[in-house]
Design a protein around this motif. Structure first.
Motif, PDB file in Angstrom:
ATOM      1  N   TRP A 120     -11.299  -9.045   3.762  1.00  0.00           N
ATOM      2  CA  TRP A 120     -12.459  -8.638   2.964  1.00  0.00           C
ATOM      3  C   TRP A 120     -13.648  -8.585   3.912  1.00  0.00           C
ATOM      4  O   TRP A 120     -13.918  -9.548   4.618  1.00  0.00           O
ATOM      5  CB  TRP A 120     -12.732  -9.642   1.839  1.00  0.00           C
ATOM      6  CG  TRP A 120     -11.670  -9.646   0.792  1.00  0.00           C
ATOM      7  CD1 TRP A 120     -10.561 -10.435   0.770  1.00  0.00           C
ATOM      8  CD2 TRP A 120     -11.607  -8.815  -0.369  1.00  0.00           C
ATOM      9  NE1 TRP A 120      -9.800 -10.142  -0.352  1.00  0.00           N
ATOM     10  CE2 TRP A 120     -10.424  -9.162  -1.062  1.00  0.00           C
ATOM     11  CE3 TRP A 120     -12.430  -7.816  -0.891  1.00  0.00           C
ATOM     12  CZ2 TRP A 120     -10.049  -8.544  -2.252  1.00  0.00           C
ATOM     13  CZ3 TRP A 120     -12.057  -7.194  -2.077  1.00  0.00           C
ATOM     14  CH2 TRP A 120     -10.876  -7.563  -2.746  1.00  0.00           C
ATOM     15  N   TRP A 148       0.871  -1.181   0.000  1.00  0.00           N
ATOM     16  CA  TRP A 148       0.000   0.000   0.000  1.00  0.00           C
ATOM     17  C   TRP A 148       0.904   1.225   0.000  1.00  0.00           C
ATOM     18  O   TRP A 148       1.810   1.330   0.835  1.00  0.00           O
ATOM     19  CB  TRP A 148      -0.893   0.019   1.243  1.00  0.00           C
ATOM     20  CG  TRP A 148      -1.916  -1.070   1.229  1.00  0.00           C
ATOM     21  CD1 TRP A 148      -1.786  -2.327   1.756  1.00  0.00           C
ATOM     22  CD2 TRP A 148      -3.216  -1.018   0.636  1.00  0.00           C
ATOM     23  NE1 TRP A 148      -2.918  -3.052   1.545  1.00  0.00           N
ATOM     24  CE2 TRP A 148      -3.821  -2.278   0.853  1.00  0.00           C
ATOM     25  CE3 TRP A 148      -3.934  -0.041  -0.061  1.00  0.00           C
ATOM     26  CZ2 TRP A 148      -5.104  -2.580   0.406  1.00  0.00           C
ATOM     27  CZ3 TRP A 148      -5.215  -0.341  -0.498  1.00  0.00           C
ATOM     28  CH2 TRP A 148      -5.790  -1.587  -0.267  1.00  0.00           C
ATOM     29  N   ASP A 168      -9.130 -12.899  -3.424  1.00  0.00           N
ATOM     30  CA  ASP A 168      -8.595 -14.118  -2.801  1.00  0.00           C
ATOM     31  C   ASP A 168      -9.566 -15.285  -3.018  1.00  0.00           C
ATOM     32  O   ASP A 168     -10.766 -15.093  -3.152  1.00  0.00           O
ATOM     33  CB  ASP A 168      -8.414 -13.895  -1.290  1.00  0.00           C
ATOM     34  CG  ASP A 168      -7.351 -12.844  -1.000  1.00  0.00           C
ATOM     35  OD1 ASP A 168      -6.220 -12.993  -1.509  1.00  0.00           O
ATOM     36  OD2 ASP A 168      -7.664 -11.874  -0.293  1.00  0.00           O
ATOM     37  N   ASP A 224     -21.545  -9.390  -7.114  1.00  0.00           N
ATOM     38  CA  ASP A 224     -22.500  -9.039  -6.061  1.00  0.00           C
ATOM     39  C   ASP A 224     -23.318  -7.828  -6.531  1.00  0.00           C
ATOM     40  O   ASP A 224     -23.088  -6.695  -6.107  1.00  0.00           O
ATOM     41  CB  ASP A 224     -21.715  -8.716  -4.782  1.00  0.00           C
ATOM     42  CG  ASP A 224     -22.609  -8.623  -3.553  1.00  0.00           C
ATOM     43  OD1 ASP A 224     -23.837  -8.739  -3.694  1.00  0.00           O
ATOM     44  OD2 ASP A 224     -22.049  -8.432  -2.461  1.00  0.00           O
ATOM     45  N   MET A 262     -12.891  -7.918  -6.289  1.00  0.00           N
ATOM     46  CA  MET A 262     -13.556  -6.882  -7.081  1.00  0.00           C
ATOM     47  C   MET A 262     -13.056  -6.987  -8.507  1.00  0.00           C
ATOM     48  O   MET A 262     -12.008  -7.576  -8.771  1.00  0.00           O
ATOM     49  CB  MET A 262     -13.232  -5.486  -6.535  1.00  0.00           C
ATOM     50  CG  MET A 262     -13.833  -5.211  -5.179  1.00  0.00           C
ATOM     51  SD  MET A 262     -13.802  -3.462  -4.747  1.00  0.00           S
ATOM     52  CE  MET A 262     -14.330  -3.601  -3.021  1.00  0.00           C
ATOM     53  N   THR A 314     -18.549 -11.409  -4.282  1.00  0.00           N
ATOM     54  CA  THR A 314     -18.792 -11.953  -2.947  1.00  0.00           C
ATOM     55  C   THR A 314     -19.198 -13.422  -3.081  1.00  0.00           C
ATOM     56  O   THR A 314     -20.049 -13.744  -3.911  1.00  0.00           O
ATOM     57  CB  THR A 314     -19.909 -11.138  -2.247  1.00  0.00           C
ATOM     58  OG1 THR A 314     -19.552  -9.745  -2.259  1.00  0.00           O
ATOM     59  CG2 THR A 314     -20.096 -11.572  -0.800  1.00  0.00           C
ATOM     60  N   GLU A 331     -13.563 -13.802  -2.810  1.00  0.00           N
ATOM     61  CA  GLU A 331     -13.838 -12.422  -2.389  1.00  0.00           C
ATOM     62  C   GLU A 331     -12.937 -11.503  -3.192  1.00  0.00           C
ATOM     63  O   GLU A 331     -11.711 -11.731  -3.254  1.00  0.00           O
ATOM     64  CB  GLU A 331     -13.543 -12.241  -0.897  1.00  0.00           C
ATOM     65  CG  GLU A 331     -14.506 -12.985   0.015  1.00  0.00           C
ATOM     66  CD  GLU A 331     -15.921 -12.415  -0.048  1.00  0.00           C
ATOM     67  OE1 GLU A 331     -16.062 -11.184  -0.097  1.00  0.00           O
ATOM     68  OE2 GLU A 331     -16.875 -13.214  -0.056  1.00  0.00           O
ATOM     69  N   MET A 363     -16.561  -0.365 -10.786  1.00  0.00           N
ATOM     70  CA  MET A 363     -15.936  -1.403  -9.968  1.00  0.00           C
ATOM     71  C   MET A 363     -17.078  -2.267  -9.426  1.00  0.00           C
ATOM     72  O   MET A 363     -18.002  -1.753  -8.792  1.00  0.00           O
ATOM     73  CB  MET A 363     -15.163  -0.754  -8.825  1.00  0.00           C
ATOM     74  CG  MET A 363     -14.377  -1.730  -7.994  1.00  0.00           C
ATOM     75  SD  MET A 363     -12.890  -2.337  -8.832  1.00  0.00           S
ATOM     76  CE  MET A 363     -11.702  -1.096  -8.303  1.00  0.00           C
ATOM     77  N   PHE A 376     -11.712  -3.662   1.785  1.00  0.00           N
ATOM     78  CA  PHE A 376     -10.585  -4.599   1.671  1.00  0.00           C
ATOM     79  C   PHE A 376      -9.326  -3.882   2.127  1.00  0.00           C
ATOM     80  O   PHE A 376      -9.216  -2.654   2.018  1.00  0.00           O
ATOM     81  CB  PHE A 376     -10.429  -5.147   0.250  1.00  0.00           C
ATOM     82  CG  PHE A 376     -10.143  -4.127  -0.815  1.00  0.00           C
ATOM     83  CD1 PHE A 376     -11.170  -3.387  -1.382  1.00  0.00           C
ATOM     84  CD2 PHE A 376      -8.846  -3.917  -1.274  1.00  0.00           C
ATOM     85  CE1 PHE A 376     -10.907  -2.456  -2.379  1.00  0.00           C
ATOM     86  CE2 PHE A 376      -8.576  -2.986  -2.274  1.00  0.00           C
ATOM     87  CZ  PHE A 376      -9.604  -2.257  -2.826  1.00  0.00           C
ATOM     88  N   LEU A 405     -15.450   0.290  -1.098  1.00  0.00           N
ATOM     89  CA  LEU A 405     -16.368   0.585  -2.197  1.00  0.00           C
ATOM     90  C   LEU A 405     -17.761   0.790  -1.623  1.00  0.00           C
ATOM     91  O   LEU A 405     -18.242  -0.046  -0.846  1.00  0.00           O
ATOM     92  CB  LEU A 405     -16.384  -0.584  -3.187  1.00  0.00           C
ATOM     93  CG  LEU A 405     -17.397  -0.487  -4.340  1.00  0.00           C
ATOM     94  CD1 LEU A 405     -16.989   0.588  -5.342  1.00  0.00           C
ATOM     95  CD2 LEU A 405     -17.544  -1.835  -5.043  1.00  0.00           C
ATOM     96  N   LYS A 409     -18.186  -2.538   0.704  1.00  0.00           N
ATOM     97  CA  LYS A 409     -17.205  -3.630   0.732  1.00  0.00           C
ATOM     98  C   LYS A 409     -15.817  -3.068   1.010  1.00  0.00           C
ATOM     99  O   LYS A 409     -15.287  -2.281   0.235  1.00  0.00           O
ATOM    100  CB  LYS A 409     -17.222  -4.386  -0.592  1.00  0.00           C
ATOM    101  CG  LYS A 409     -16.441  -5.698  -0.539  1.00  0.00           C
ATOM    102  CD  LYS A 409     -16.757  -6.615  -1.716  1.00  0.00           C
ATOM    103  CE  LYS A 409     -16.080  -7.952  -1.528  1.00  0.00           C
ATOM    104  NZ  LYS A 409     -17.009  -9.054  -1.366  1.00  0.00           N
ATOM    105  N   THR A 456     -17.734  -7.377   3.945  1.00  0.00           N
ATOM    106  CA  THR A 456     -18.858  -6.916   3.115  1.00  0.00           C
ATOM    107  C   THR A 456     -20.081  -6.679   3.977  1.00  0.00           C
ATOM    108  O   THR A 456     -20.464  -7.533   4.783  1.00  0.00           O
ATOM    109  CB  THR A 456     -19.199  -7.982   2.038  1.00  0.00           C
ATOM    110  OG1 THR A 456     -18.003  -8.335   1.360  1.00  0.00           O
ATOM    111  CG2 THR A 456     -20.229  -7.462   1.055  1.00  0.00           C
ATOM    112  N   VAL A 481     -24.238  -1.638  -1.243  1.00  0.00           N
ATOM    113  CA  VAL A 481     -23.169  -2.540  -0.822  1.00  0.00           C
ATOM    114  C   VAL A 481     -21.971  -1.701  -0.351  1.00  0.00           C
ATOM    115  O   VAL A 481     -21.608  -0.700  -0.987  1.00  0.00           O
ATOM    116  CB  VAL A 481     -22.771  -3.536  -1.940  1.00  0.00           C
ATOM    117  CG1 VAL A 481     -22.331  -2.829  -3.215  1.00  0.00           C
ATOM    118  CG2 VAL A 481     -21.683  -4.490  -1.466  1.00  0.00           C
ATOM    119  N   PRO A 524     -18.258  -5.500  -7.019  1.00  0.00           N
ATOM    120  CA  PRO A 524     -17.817  -6.393  -5.942  1.00  0.00           C
ATOM    121  C   PRO A 524     -18.058  -7.855  -6.314  1.00  0.00           C
ATOM    122  O   PRO A 524     -19.027  -8.175  -7.014  1.00  0.00           O
ATOM    123  CB  PRO A 524     -18.683  -5.970  -4.758  1.00  0.00           C
ATOM    124  CG  PRO A 524     -19.889  -5.330  -5.343  1.00  0.00           C
ATOM    125  CD  PRO A 524     -19.500  -4.778  -6.689  1.00  0.00           C
TER     126      PRO A 524
END
Lengths: 137, 137, 137
Positions: C3, A3, B137, B110, B38, B105, B36, B101, C135, C40, C133, C5, C131, B103
């Motif tokens: 992650w 990051w 992941d 999602d 994006m 899930t 999980e 973007m 990460f 997000l 989410k 959500t 949503v 998601p």
């Protein structure tokens, strides 16, 4: 996972101005040293935009004229009652968008042939920040 | 962390055209095999949009009519001085946005019940790319 | 990599309404316990927006008036032929955008001094989801 967070400070000479910030973003991406990832570029002030479009001064002028037509500077906004004269800037920023996510593939910004990242200022002549946050492996 | 990058190539028959690309994006997401994550879907050409809205041809027609009203094709843009006749396409793309973007899930996109990803072309009849980059992941 | 959500359910009293959801998003971010990351925030219904701009009721009113001017509620949309009377809501949502990505730095939303996340409803009076989410690491 890496990051890497950095900030650009913009201080335009004009109240309304467009600047190409692609090279600044690319430099921060290079600093982050990720091979696969993404970078978020987002205006932290709510009277400015970050968008991807053509690097062409004629089009920049067209865009400003067009935005003024759709979201004109005028005195009769309710926002004016707070003492602020920049309601049009809030609307213009909403029209053009305030952030972009750019993919990084094989260590470089994965952009199309004409994609350039721009900053559009609608209430300038003072320092304003853009957050540039890279993540990846 | 998985990074999976793919590209869609669009080549519309009409200069102005809308296409639903949700199934293409879902197929690339399935290829990436993340549970999980994006996915970024972003037009790599600056005269096209990627957006999420209704899959309804009547609304698609309404959107094109509406965009033509707000950002008309006309000869008096300064961008024309470079020899380009597609200034309106650059503006329409800015109005509608050029990326989303989505998601992921439990292994699937999602999305809400009516959310569909669309490509809107404003200067077509030639091949143009969309980057679809999955991470997770 | 974490992650996390979650979903917000909005059920506005008015058909057209703006609400500040920053505190709800910040609470979900705190639950995710990430130090570096992103979140997000995306409207899952296609007649609503999520955007970042000023928390100022005068400006909220200006925005609704402005959106009505650019994408008016009127009977002659083709979308009406499906029995739906909310074509204007689909267009307004496109103008204002339907999602934002917010950076998380040192455990907190990394926002500018006036940046607030808002939900704009254009076809309300029923439950609709957002949503959220997160990460990060």
């Amino acid at each position: 996972m890496t990051w890497h967070t950095d900030y650009l400070v913009m201080n335009t000479k004009q109240r309304y101005e467009i600047a190409d910030i692609t090279d600044d973003v690319a430099r921060i991406v290079a600093d982050a040293k990720v091979r696969e990832g993404m970078v978020l570029v987002s205006a932290m002030h709510i009277t400015a935009s970050v968008y991807v479009n053509d690097h062409e001064p004629g089009l920049w002028s067209d865009m400003m004229t067009w935005l003024e037509g759709l979201a004109p500077a005028k005195p009769d906004y309710k926002h004016r009652l707070t003492g602020e004269d920049n309601a049009d800037a809030h609307l213009k920023r909403s029209l053009l968008g305030h952030q972009v996510m750019l993919p990084i593939t094989r260590g470089k910004l994965d952009l199309g042939p004409w994609e350039r990242v721009h900053y559009a200022e609608f209430d300038g002549r003072r320092p304003k920040r853009i957050v540039v946050k890279v993540f990846g492996d």
